[in-house]
Design an enzyme around this catalytic site. Structure first.
Site, mmCIF file in Angstrom:
data_model
loop_
_atom_site.group_PDB
_atom_site.id
_atom_site.type_symbol
_atom_site.label_atom_id
_atom_site.label_comp_id
_atom_site.label_asym_id
_atom_site.label_seq_id
_atom_site.Cartn_x
_atom_site.Cartn_y
_atom_site.Cartn_z
ATOM 1 N N GLY A 1 -71.144 5.262 125.301
ATOM 2 C CA GLY A 1 -71.747 5.682 124.048
ATOM 3 C C GLY A 1 -71.336 4.716 122.957
ATOM 4 N N CYS A 2 -72.225 4.469 122.009
ATOM 5 C CA CYS A 2 -71.890 3.485 120.964
ATOM 6 C C CYS A 2 -70.769 4.008 120.070
ATOM 7 C CB CYS A 2 -73.131 3.102 120.148
ATOM 8 S SG CYS A 2 -74.065 4.486 119.491
ATOM 9 N N ASN A 3 -70.829 5.275 119.703
ATOM 10 C CA ASN A 3 -69.740 5.843 118.916
ATOM 11 C C ASN A 3 -68.445 5.863 119.729
ATOM 12 O OD1 ASN A 3 -71.632 6.483 116.902
ATOM 13 N ND2 ASN A 3 -72.083 8.467 117.836
ATOM 14 N N ALA B 1 -66.740 2.535 119.656
ATOM 15 C CA ALA B 1 -66.062 2.249 118.384
ATOM 16 C C ALA B 1 -64.715 2.962 118.316
ATOM 17 C CB ALA B 1 -66.955 2.663 117.211
#
Lengths: 342, 342, 342, 342
Positions: A148-150, A153
């Site tokens: 997942g992109c979040n 991060a």
């Protein structure tokens, strides 16, 4: 010689971003593009910004000759993906950008996605695609699950800190700000320009966002015991970019030194000087991640800020980086494009 | 082997855009960067989005060893440029991005810029940098003058039509929409986010915009007689992009056919199918130009729409394309980056 | 005492804008709100920005007691509207915001909207709602048809000029820039923030936009003979605002003087000093229209620029202004809200 | 009869917002407007969006006859303000929008603003202008100090919780997202559209933002002992709006019930149903504050989200509300304008 790849789901944003990156990649060539509902259209019709490229026409997945391909990027929606990948030839190597293979535990998958997994054997086989922490497994993998992109991060900010034991594990808070392309090309009122520009709001707050499944899985693995974080994402009036503001307890200088050491040799991860904090403007359209650390007037508190482009390093750039490893190409090939500013 | 180049004025947007493009250019390497007021700073301090690059520190122009350079990009403000370029070694090859050498006639320069030209001999020597129409002259030139970004957009729409005689020359209107980066990094109230976002307005209307000097010069050259166009630029709440809506009298099909034929072999210029019109979204961050033509319900009228990125094809991308020609590199080298969308 | 009104179609942008304006209107009170698909919801659920108001719950149209209402605002989609209004009690006074009753001629309606009109008698009865030019008819009307927002902008720039004979009628060009709320709350890819922000493009170009029907009808009426204009609208990355750049042939000073005289006593129309041009920023969220005129270096040419907020003066503000006239309230009541800046 | 007021500093955003609000205020009239560097200009020249108003010309402060005024709004820069207000006639009643009189303790002022206070007696006299918590003091005050906009957002979320003892005081974190107009009309590169749109970044992080002085002062007063919060503001690509995401330890239902009870009779403060979170879109241009509360999967944690418009409720709207109290006008007069959406 270039490796021939397919992009399944080429009519979405991550699919288009894959094509954008592959367009100037020295080692990859596009052999097939699929988009079931837009089959027979050209990419120039679906994405006029790719008009200058000589690309194959969009086809249905069942029209693709997978034997002629070296690797398949799968940029399809969640749930659909399981069935598609289960039906691919066993010899196909796959980089998946969906959420379907991120969680190893079928129970965890069911908890966060609300339905049983339909390809449990593949789920077990898939390697979690956070490149910098799974390099060797990715090199050898047949199926890599993009993060997942979040989730990426948050992990870039926290994994080295958890591993090094320099922060308290009970008090981690991730307050995240995300651009709208992370929501994909979905037709929803809150994604319209008229309703999204010029304002902001949280979403999936209160411990309900699915990327918490990834945080739980990965942080437990790193810590050797369960770690529960608080996570509040916010939708911002910008198209690309994630900024994670991560609140931790620990000595800020130690936090900074730990991150700096962990990423000293990473080509895409940059730790700013202590006290400096990054902007999403500085990574837009690129595969780079910038991290910064500040302390607080309250002793023993630190804030880590991590920025990335959700479509590039948070999704399609990560996918290309993983494909490079799987195909034995230089890891940074095709990914050194500078960010676009302004 | 890479050609070593300098960027004078590296702290502005066109300077930064040059560095962005050169970062992945196979034939160019940055030998020096200047910014008088920011000398001794690093580019990462001035433009954190370039943090990943290994760049020389910013210096004053007089600190540069021009003998060690193959070409100089000059991205300095108008008027300053004349003095700087006049003081460079005679052997230095120069691509200038300012307005100083665009007009060949000293009188025309004085008319549009309000002061006499301070380097009239250089002005006479400079080649107008609209690549597709001055290729051979550029190849041989010592000094190439980059075009105005608005002027380039209008010329791409009109030059072949004027040359072919398919439109009336007395009734041309160019209604242009421009992103804000074209105004540079100037600190002006109307360029603040708070005052520019969410609205639009014309500027320099009524035949007063300086790029009219270029239109006058070039269209007269093509037509063999004076051609006066009407030109109204508008400032839009977007950072990059120019869209020129050009109203002409002529048969729309002829207009389309003329443009399509003129640009059939151009690597960066794309003419859409008749009736389709382009969007600035489709060229952002790239060196491509898209053109479209429609007719009207009133017979004998046509509209040509031309889009480009003002910082890339309208300025720094054009400069690199011209440098490629001057240095004998492939013309498209370093410039095939796909646009960034979304 | 306040007049009780209904808003049919309260879940769209023009419906919500009506409620916003009525919220502080001294002479109107909301008696009913309809939204067929969202019936039984509260306005706070559909439009949280109206949460502070004490509003009736949304209902289906057939649940409304029209006898208890003094006036009905109809903010429904095109075509649907005809059937709804035809079914309303004959004594209901109606301000319609759709396109259904703007064109008086059934043939013209069929030409521009592609189907026969289903309520031809009502069509004949409807008064065109461009307040400043139809005041007396509106006062007496039972059914007022709100104008197209683009059509209003163009007419404010041109009607006095055509009437006064100070411009050529064969060479009028309207190049229009419009914010996205004009497209309504429709779920379309090109209206997503990710696809619309940071860029611009024309739409419905080449003499195909339906508001040309209004221009044709009204300009012919003013001129006493057919007047065909060219019209190219562009979609801009902003939510509210229309800027019409109108190219005319005539003496610029005469053009300015004619507009200034025509609008000298109008409460909402402001003509700027000669040579000054307006910005959409200056009318956002208000019922004001700003107009400016410049000449050109080519003698006999002028540019008129007209700005307004498409949702307010271009639609719901105009509707309230017309309702004020119909109900015998002061024309400016509830409409003197200052624009929102920044 | 209307009370005559002056706006000192009418060329900034808070000054203009005051004029916007007063324009439709039934009890206030503008008697004088000052802007030292723009003296002699009209407001229409400085802020064309106010063109429709009949306003006095801008003057220097020393040209104002304060005896003819009932109240003075002072919207001048920090530090300048002290000297200006000290020089006003003792009988003038003042609502100050600067930071100069927010902190009661001269030592605290010096700590956060880096210089000694130049008007310590006035500092002691000033009443802190957070209307809902200082109503009676404001009614009686001669000098009211407007709060910081960020400080207001944090306090609306936290004061009732601290007062009721339902949250832990050692672990409060305020992660705040702010629109750019809060930075004023300053000419700084990072406020340019080109550098601010399409991205986000933190600023004044790590316990350094001056509004922490207000949090410290006010929370200590409510709690009866020092309370230190963590506070990280972020700059967002939007013009208006603050969203404060406040992390607290306590039972989420208790947190919600406490806020709901505290604000049940407040005209401008709205607590959403438990579990619902607000958006800045829903308060833009208005004096309303929306608050929401969610729990977390980790027991004993809650998140409070508070949104407001920084220029209205966070600054000029608050100022008008306080002026209403001081002048004996109804508290909500002129402030019930609905938000602008979209």
């Amino acid at each position: 010689m270039r490796h021939r790849v397919a992009v399944l789901g080429a009519s979405g944003y991550t699919g288009a971003e894959l094509v954008r990156l592959i367009a100037t990649h020295p080692g990859l060539a596009i052999g097939a593009l699929s988009a079931d509902r837009k089959a027979a259209m050209t990419m120039a019709e679906v994405f006029p910004f790719l008009r200058h490229l000589d690309l194959p026409r969009l086809v249905r997945i069942d029209e693709i000759d997978f034997a002629a391909l070296d690797l398949v990027f799968c940029a399809l929606p969640h749930a659909t993906t399981q069935a598609v990948i289960a039906a691919l030839p066993r010899r196909s190597r796959i980089v998946d950008l969906s959420a379907d293979f991120r969680l190893r535990d079928p129970a965890l998958y069911q908890k966060w996605y609300g339905q049983p997994h339909a390809a449990i054997d593949l789920q077990a086989e898939a390697v979690y695609g956070l490149t910098e922490f799974y390099r060797e497994e990715i090199r050898a993998a047949r199926l890599v699950a993009g993060t997942g992109c979040n989730a990426a991060a948050g992990q870039y900010a926290l994994r080295p800190l958890i591993a090094a034991g320099v922060i308290d594990l009970e008090t981690i808070i991730i307050d995240l700000k995300a651009g709208v392309s992370g929501a994909g090309r979905a037709l929803r009122e809150n994604l319209l320009h008229a309703e999204l520009s010029e304002g902001t709001q949280p979403y999936a707050a209160g411990g309900t966002h699915r990327h918490l499944g990834e945080f739980d899985q990965e942080f437990a693995r790193v810590a050797g015991r369960p770690v529960l974080v608080q996570f509040t994402p916010h939708l911002l009036p910008m198209n690309r970019g994630i900024l994670a503001t991560v609140y931790v307890r620990g000595e800020a200088r130690d936090v900074h030194a730990t991150l700096a050491a962990a990423y000293a040799r990473e080509p895409f991860l940059r730790v700013l000087p202590f006290g400096a904090l990054p902007s999403t403007h500085d990574v837009r359209g690129s595969n780079f991640v910038h991290l910064g650390v500040v302390g607080d007037r309250i002793a023993g508190r630190a804030v880590v800020v991590c920025v990335m482009d959700n479509l590039t390093k948070g999704s399609s750039g990560q996918a290309v980086q993983n494909a490079n490893l799987m195909l034995g190409i230089e890891e940074t090939a095709g990914l050194m494009l500078a960010p676009l500013f302004p």
